[in-house]
Design an enzyme around this catalytic site. Structure first.
Site, PDB file in Angstrom:
ATOM      1  N   ASP A 219      15.232  -6.095  22.849  1.00  0.00           N
ATOM      2  CA  ASP A 219      15.364  -7.103  23.901  1.00  0.00           C
ATOM      3  C   ASP A 219      16.118  -8.325  23.369  1.00  0.00           C
ATOM      4  O   ASP A 219      15.842  -8.804  22.260  1.00  0.00           O
ATOM      5  CB  ASP A 219      13.947  -7.513  24.336  1.00  0.00           C
ATOM      6  CG  ASP A 219      13.928  -8.399  25.554  1.00  0.00           C
ATOM      7  OD1 ASP A 219      14.387  -7.939  26.602  1.00  0.00           O
ATOM      8  OD2 ASP A 219      13.452  -9.543  25.456  1.00  0.00           O
ATOM      9  N   GLU A 286      33.337  -9.533  19.792  1.00  0.00           N
ATOM     10  CA  GLU A 286      31.948  -9.865  19.453  1.00  0.00           C
ATOM     11  C   GLU A 286      31.071  -8.607  19.520  1.00  0.00           C
ATOM     12  O   GLU A 286      30.177  -8.418  18.700  1.00  0.00           O
ATOM     13  CB  GLU A 286      31.402 -10.916  20.429  1.00  0.00           C
ATOM     14  CG  GLU A 286      31.946 -12.322  20.208  1.00  0.00           C
ATOM     15  CD  GLU A 286      31.565 -12.873  18.842  1.00  0.00           C
ATOM     16  OE1 GLU A 286      30.400 -12.712  18.455  1.00  0.00           O
ATOM     17  OE2 GLU A 286      32.444 -13.432  18.163  1.00  0.00           O
TER      18      GLU A 286
HETATM   19  C1  GLC Z   1      15.570  -9.301  28.595  1.00  0.00           C
HETATM   20  C2  GLC Z   1      14.866  -8.378  29.553  1.00  0.00           C
HETATM   21  C3  GLC Z   1      14.436  -9.190  30.739  1.00  0.00           C
HETATM   22  C4  GLC Z   1      13.487 -10.247  30.261  1.00  0.00           C
HETATM   23  C5  GLC Z   1      14.103 -11.079  29.145  1.00  0.00           C
HETATM   24  C6  GLC Z   1      13.088 -11.900  28.438  1.00  0.00           C
HETATM   25  O1  GLC Z   1      16.706  -9.850  29.159  1.00  0.00           O
HETATM   26  O2  GLC Z   1      15.684  -7.310  29.908  1.00  0.00           O
HETATM   27  O3  GLC Z   1      13.852  -8.396  31.730  1.00  0.00           O
HETATM   28  O4  GLC Z   1      13.136 -11.073  31.328  1.00  0.00           O
HETATM   29  O5  GLC Z   1      14.697 -10.287  28.162  1.00  0.00           O
HETATM   30  O6  GLC Z   1      12.292 -11.103  27.603  1.00  0.00           O
END
Ligand code: GLC
Ligand code: CA
Length: 554
Positions: A219, A286
């Site tokens: 993430d 990048e």
């Molecule tokens: C990423 C995830 C999203 C989430 C964010 C914060 O972008 O895909 O759904 O809200 O991270 O963790």
């Protein structure tokens, strides 16, 4: 494992010589599952891990290689699971650790790999680490998060904006300092510069690898570090706006060290575990860096330059795919459109009349490529984004504690045309989208012209046709700005061509770019109802119908 590829398959990559492709993930289709909305197994209206297990045969039949399950950890759900309060457990609403083990084992038995969503930029503010960290300035975990003094009385350290809008700093009255969060205040950023935090996070990775995970979707990877001098943001967004990628808040050189270390953890496990990165970048240069200078960081960084496009534009897509193939040094590109953060592609690209044809076209656009392609649950049946008006009528409550603008793409999977679309015997946390009587698995499986059948056909092609399985990308010129055409070349094993008319009217093409001229593709591997590429066998000059997809093979 059965699905593992023979080592050392070399293949041509147009313009960049040869690249080694020896890993399962270099050609995988990874299917994203939002567990809350895929299948409810116990009638509480919330999808769960046992529900996913119950649908593995469906996924096997569809032909995906792996699934990525978005967070199912214990979480206060300020951001539906992306605020993790325990990294090594399963939230009761999704099941138990034993249910996870069962899911992983059953998937493995079917040759499907499972990726866990690893939220490594931040925890929940209720995570025990943060509770300790905020308890006093001297707590050993104080430095596991990013604490700073204000720039004056009542003034945050900087005036940066978060991804969700608003400030990135929250004041903690007890200890008199501010903590940093690039997302919600309930999602404090961890401090990756702290060795103890790092070690704890790598242990989390080991935990899931030992529990049968084949890797992680990472993430928010650009945001692991901030500029340590915390300067003012040179390009602050307009009031009410959200942060962009800025040198102060993202893409820091220190990220690479962490990603290399994490990759080393994975490389210590068998079966070629993979990192799939939510690696947003502003340029292809990048993006190339995210793979690591020596290919020793993220194997599969998602290409958001491609994935964030929202308009059918043949020239634009040709540019993105050419870039991914010619400017990433032969690394494996990752193509996708829909996700739990992106409105669904049937709605985004559809013109209101030809959505189904267009959905087949966007499917060919990702699944026809060399490399890894992602799918989002329900994409294969043409699920639509639920409209904001309809969503606003859905009440909040224990199952839906908070409305999120992304809820429209998170509605329950449509298994059949009945009540709750076969998702739940209870009352679903979000209602099913109204299109479910037409767009559902049960009906579409019986219809050879359905979106489902088209997807299943494309996935089969990727597994059984040499050009689509092993072939390098061949950039072609279609001679028409409305048509994107590209080739796939597996040398002696065969070649193929994909031609997509991105306009609402019939188009003439004159395709050039195959070495030695037009190979003559007499075999129609797949064609959407609208395609009818008259004359394609004989020469590269032919006509293709509105929104048509024509896939020819030798
Ligand atoms: C990423 C995830 C999203 C989430 C964010 C914060 O972008 O895909 O759904 O809200 O991270 O963790
Ligand atoms: Ca349930």
């Amino acid at each position: 494992m059965k699905a593992a590829m023979a080592a050392g398959v070399w293949m041509a990559v147009a313009g960049s010589g040869w690249a080694q492709s020896s890993a399962w993930y270099d050609r995988a289709v990874i299917y994203e599952i939002y567990p809350r909305s895929f299948q409810d197994s116990n009638g509480d209206g919330i999808g769960d891990l046992n529900g996913i297990t119950a649908r593995l045969d469906y996924l096997k039949q569809l032909g995906v290689d792996a699934i990525w399950v978005t967070p199912f950890y214990p979480s206060p759900n300020a951001d539906f699971g992306y605020d993790v309060s325990d990294y090594v457990n399963v939230a009761p609403e999704y099941g138990t650790l034993a249910d996870w083990d069962h899911l992983a084992a059953e998937a493995r038995r079917r040759g499907i790999r499972v990726l866990v969503d690893f939220v490594l930029n931040h925890t929940s503010d209720r995570h025990p680490w943060f509770i300790e960290s905020r308890s006093s300035r001297n707590n050993p975990k104080r430095d596991w998060y990013v604490w700073r003094d204000g720039s004056g009385p009542g003034e945050p350290p900087t005036h940066w904006t978060s991804i969700f809008g608003g400030t990135t700093w929250t004041f903690d009255a007890k200890t008199g300092q501010w903590y940093y969060h690039i997302f919600l205040p309930q999602q404090p950023d961890v401090n990756w510069a702290n060795p103890g935090l790092r070690a704890a996070m790598y242990d989390v990775a080991r935990f899931w690898l030992r529990h049968g995970a084949s890797g992680f979707r990472l993430d928010a990877t650009p945001y692991l570090f901030e500029d340590p001098s915390f300067p003012e943001d040179p390009h602050p967004p307009k009031p009410g706006g959200a942060a962009g990628l800025e040198p102060c808040n993202s893409g820091r050189p220190e990220n690479h060290e962490v990603l290399r270390e994490l990759r080393k953890v994975l490389d210590g496990f068998p079966g070629q575990p993979v990192l799939l990165g939510e690696s947003t970048t502003a340029t292809i240069g990048e993006l190339r860096k995210v793979y690591g200078e020596h290919g020793d960081e993220i194997q599969l960084p998602m290409d958001f330059l491609f994935g964030n496009r929202t308009r059918l534009d043949a020239r634009g897509f040709k540019k993105e795919v050419d870039d991914a193939e010619l400017k990433l040094g032969g690394q494996t590109p990752v193509f996708f459109f829909s996700s739990h953060d992106h409105p669904r592609q049937w709605s985004v690209f559809g013109d209101g009349k030809n959505n189904d044809r267009i959905a087949k076209l966007t499917a060919a656009l990702t699944l026809g490529q060399r490399g890894c392609a992602l799918m989002y649950y329900g994409e294969e049946i043409g699920m639509a984004t639920m409209g904001a008006g309809e969503l606003s009528k859905v009440p909040l409550g224990p199952k839906r504690p908070r409305a999120d603008p992304r809820d429209g793409e998170r509605t329950p999977m449509q298994w059949d045309g009945g009540k709750n679309a076969g998702f739940s015997a209870g009352s679903p946390w979000l209602p099913v989208e109204k299109g479910h009587t037409t767009y559902n698995v049960e009906r579409e499986k019986r219809d050879p012209d359905s979106i489902y059948s088209w997807y299943a056909g494309l996935l089969k092609l990727r597994h059984t046709n040499a050009a689509f399985r092993d072939g390098g990308y061949v950039p072609l010129d279609s001679g028409n700005p409305e048509v994107f055409a590209f080739g796939r070349d597996a040398g002696a094993k065969g070649r193929a061509v994909v031609v997509m008319n991105m306009s609402g009217s019939e188009q003439k093409v004159r395709i050039t770019g195959f070495r030695g001229g037009w190979p003559g593709f007499a075999k129609v591997l797949m064609a959407s109802l609208a395609a009818g590429a008259a004359g394609a066998a004989e020469s590269g000059s032919f006509t293709i119908a509105a929104y048509g997809v024509w896939i020819g093979g030798e």
